[in-house]
Design an enzyme around this catalytic site. Sequence first.
Site, PDB file in Angstrom:
ATOM      1  N   ASN A   1     -23.492 -37.867 -36.523  1.00 41.39           N
ATOM      2  CA  ASN A   1     -24.453 -37.490 -35.478  1.00 41.39           C
ATOM      3  C   ASN A   1     -25.509 -38.590 -35.434  1.00 41.39           C
ATOM      4  O   ASN A   1     -26.377 -38.658 -36.291  1.00 41.39           O
ATOM      5  CB  ASN A   1     -25.090 -36.131 -35.825  1.00 41.39           C
ATOM      6  CG  ASN A   1     -26.179 -35.742 -34.835  1.00 41.39           C
ATOM      7  OD1 ASN A   1     -26.373 -36.399 -33.811  1.00 41.39           O
ATOM      8  ND2 ASN A   1     -26.889 -34.668 -35.147  1.00 41.39           N
ATOM      9  N   TRP A   2     -25.390 -39.431 -34.421  1.00 39.25           N
ATOM     10  CA  TRP A   2     -26.319 -40.575 -34.325  1.00 39.25           C
ATOM     11  C   TRP A   2     -27.715 -40.153 -33.897  1.00 39.25           C
ATOM     12  O   TRP A   2     -28.652 -40.937 -33.963  1.00 39.25           O
ATOM     13  CB  TRP A   2     -25.784 -41.610 -33.328  1.00 39.25           C
ATOM     14  CG  TRP A   2     -24.586 -42.378 -33.789  1.00 39.25           C
ATOM     15  CD1 TRP A   2     -23.837 -42.179 -34.917  1.00 39.25           C
ATOM     16  CD2 TRP A   2     -23.987 -43.503 -33.117  1.00 39.25           C
ATOM     17  NE1 TRP A   2     -22.820 -43.095 -34.991  1.00 39.25           N
ATOM     18  CE2 TRP A   2     -22.887 -43.917 -33.887  1.00 39.25           C
ATOM     19  CE3 TRP A   2     -24.258 -44.180 -31.931  1.00 39.25           C
ATOM     20  CZ2 TRP A   2     -22.076 -44.996 -33.521  1.00 39.25           C
ATOM     21  CZ3 TRP A   2     -23.455 -45.244 -31.558  1.00 39.25           C
ATOM     22  CH2 TRP A   2     -22.370 -45.656 -32.356  1.00 39.25           C
ATOM     23  N   LYS A   3     -27.846 -38.933 -33.378  1.00 37.91           N
ATOM     24  CA  LYS A   3     -29.126 -38.444 -32.835  1.00 37.91           C
ATOM     25  C   LYS A   3     -29.645 -39.440 -31.789  1.00 37.91           C
ATOM     26  O   LYS A   3     -28.838 -40.080 -31.116  1.00 37.91           O
ATOM     27  CB  LYS A   3     -30.122 -38.185 -33.966  1.00 37.91           C
ATOM     28  CG  LYS A   3     -29.502 -37.276 -35.046  1.00 37.91           C
ATOM     29  CD  LYS A   3     -30.455 -36.742 -36.047  1.00 37.91           C
ATOM     30  CE  LYS A   3     -29.709 -35.868 -37.040  1.00 37.91           C
ATOM     31  NZ  LYS A   3     -30.572 -35.240 -38.039  1.00 37.91           N
TER      32      LYS A   3
ATOM     33  N   GLU B   1     -32.389 -29.297 -34.634  1.00 36.83           N
ATOM     34  CA  GLU B   1     -33.395 -30.043 -33.859  1.00 36.83           C
ATOM     35  C   GLU B   1     -33.461 -29.508 -32.424  1.00 36.83           C
ATOM     36  O   GLU B   1     -34.528 -29.507 -31.812  1.00 36.83           O
ATOM     37  CB  GLU B   1     -33.079 -31.547 -33.904  1.00 36.83           C
ATOM     38  CG  GLU B   1     -33.389 -32.112 -35.292  1.00 36.83           C
ATOM     39  CD  GLU B   1     -32.518 -33.275 -35.725  1.00 36.83           C
ATOM     40  OE1 GLU B   1     -31.857 -33.903 -34.889  1.00 36.83           O
ATOM     41  OE2 GLU B   1     -32.493 -33.553 -36.948  1.00 36.83           O
TER      42      GLU B   1
ATOM     43  N   GLU C   1     -26.019 -26.552 -41.997  1.00 29.69           N
ATOM     44  CA  GLU C   1     -27.010 -27.605 -42.200  1.00 29.69           C
ATOM     45  C   GLU C   1     -28.341 -26.977 -42.602  1.00 29.69           C
ATOM     46  O   GLU C   1     -29.125 -26.573 -41.715  1.00 29.69           O
ATOM     47  CB  GLU C   1     -27.207 -28.415 -40.911  1.00 29.69           C
ATOM     48  CG  GLU C   1     -25.971 -29.139 -40.441  1.00 29.69           C
ATOM     49  CD  GLU C   1     -26.315 -30.382 -39.615  1.00 29.69           C
ATOM     50  OE1 GLU C   1     -25.741 -31.433 -39.885  1.00 29.69           O
ATOM     51  OE2 GLU C   1     -27.174 -30.290 -38.717  1.00 29.69           O
TER      52      GLU C   1
ATOM     53  N   GLY D   1     -32.427 -35.057 -43.101  1.00 29.88           N
ATOM     54  CA  GLY D   1     -33.300 -36.226 -43.000  1.00 29.88           C
ATOM     55  C   GLY D   1     -34.349 -36.312 -44.092  1.00 29.88           C
ATOM     56  O   GLY D   1     -35.287 -37.099 -43.993  1.00 29.88           O
TER      57      GLY D   1
ATOM     58  N   GLY E   1     -25.882 -37.423 -40.524  1.00 29.32           N
ATOM     59  CA  GLY E   1     -26.902 -38.022 -39.680  1.00 29.32           C
ATOM     60  C   GLY E   1     -27.149 -39.465 -40.072  1.00 29.32           C
ATOM     61  O   GLY E   1     -26.394 -40.376 -39.700  1.00 29.32           O
ATOM     62  N   GLY E   2     -28.199 -39.706 -40.842  1.00 29.10           N
ATOM     63  CA  GLY E   2     -28.625 -41.066 -41.186  1.00 29.10           C
ATOM     64  C   GLY E   2     -27.505 -41.977 -41.676  1.00 29.10           C
ATOM     65  O   GLY E   2     -27.386 -43.127 -41.231  1.00 29.10           O
TER      66      GLY E   2
HETATM   67  P1  13P Z   1     -29.062 -36.363 -42.158  1.00 27.03           P
HETATM   68  O1  13P Z   1     -27.682 -36.692 -42.673  1.00 27.03           O
HETATM   69  O2  13P Z   1     -29.812 -37.554 -41.666  1.00 27.03           O
HETATM   70  O3  13P Z   1     -29.838 -35.520 -43.133  1.00 27.03           O
HETATM   71  O4  13P Z   1     -28.855 -35.441 -40.856  1.00 27.03           O
HETATM   72  C1  13P Z   1     -27.983 -34.376 -40.917  1.00 27.03           C
HETATM   73  C2  13P Z   1     -27.809 -33.849 -39.553  1.00 27.03           C
HETATM   74  O5  13P Z   1     -28.730 -33.312 -38.958  1.00 27.03           O
HETATM   75  C3  13P Z   1     -26.507 -34.022 -38.920  1.00 27.03           C
HETATM   76  O6  13P Z   1     -26.395 -33.271 -37.760  1.00 27.03           O
END
Ligand code: 13P
Length: 253
Positions: free
Chosen positions: A9-11, A99, A169, A175, A236-237
């Site tokens: 998930n690149w956000k 989010e 999650e 994050g 995510g990250g």
């Molecule tokens: P991180 O891996 O950055 O904690 O994010 C997880 C996430 O929200 C994936 O959707």
Amino acid sequence: MRKKIVAGNWKMNKNFQDAEDLMFEIVDELTEKGAGETEVIVCTPAVYLEMSSDIAAENGFMVGAQNLSQWESGAYTGEISAAMLHSMGITHSIVGHSERRTYFGETDKIISAKVDLALKYSITPIYCCGEVLAERQAEKHFDVVRSQVSEALFHLGKEAITEVVIAYEPVWAIGTGVTASSAQAQEMHAFIRSLLTEKYGADVSAEISILYGGSCNAKNAAELFANPDVDGGLIGGASLIAADFVSIVNSFS
Ligand code: 13P
């Protein structure tokens, strides 16, 4: 159908050129290291879906959206519908990410409508659930997740529910660099599977992939994925670094 899945998930990150570079870096890493049996999905920002899905399609992996509209079509300025995604060959979408719940007021009712539209247009919803820190500290995490899963998904029939991927999650792990321990992840995944068993029976529940998300990285993925009810990750990250992402893809024992 239950599969091993690693989804990125690149956000809201990367400009176009950096996004294209990252796609090609993922291609290079996957070519070198392979993906074994694992299904690889990269959820890029909507404006990059055409570019990223073209690259992914030629290289044996998939691209997903990060969100889709709760409405089917019409006067909803700025929205992107499930039908539009489907018409571009997009096969997956994250739905109900924390989010979106926090910053865009998405409720289980809205998310439930999104799940229905995704399924109507043959898009696999990656349905996110998870408690905030205060809820875990108050030992309400099981109640919160039970309510999220049942409110958004339990109107589905047996066939439809097997088309859904669930991502647990915990919001306190997203994050933050604080990952759920392997035991905490397994405990909640087993709980989610028990809810599915209660509602749909063991055969159906055994067919559903449940991913873990929240500070999952190249170092901790193997321990998390070794659990019997953890079928992969929503990353995510670490999905913004091709080598780390593909290392996570290869973290199944
Ligand atoms: P991180 O891996 O950055 O904690 O994010 C997880 C996430 O929200 C994936 O959707």
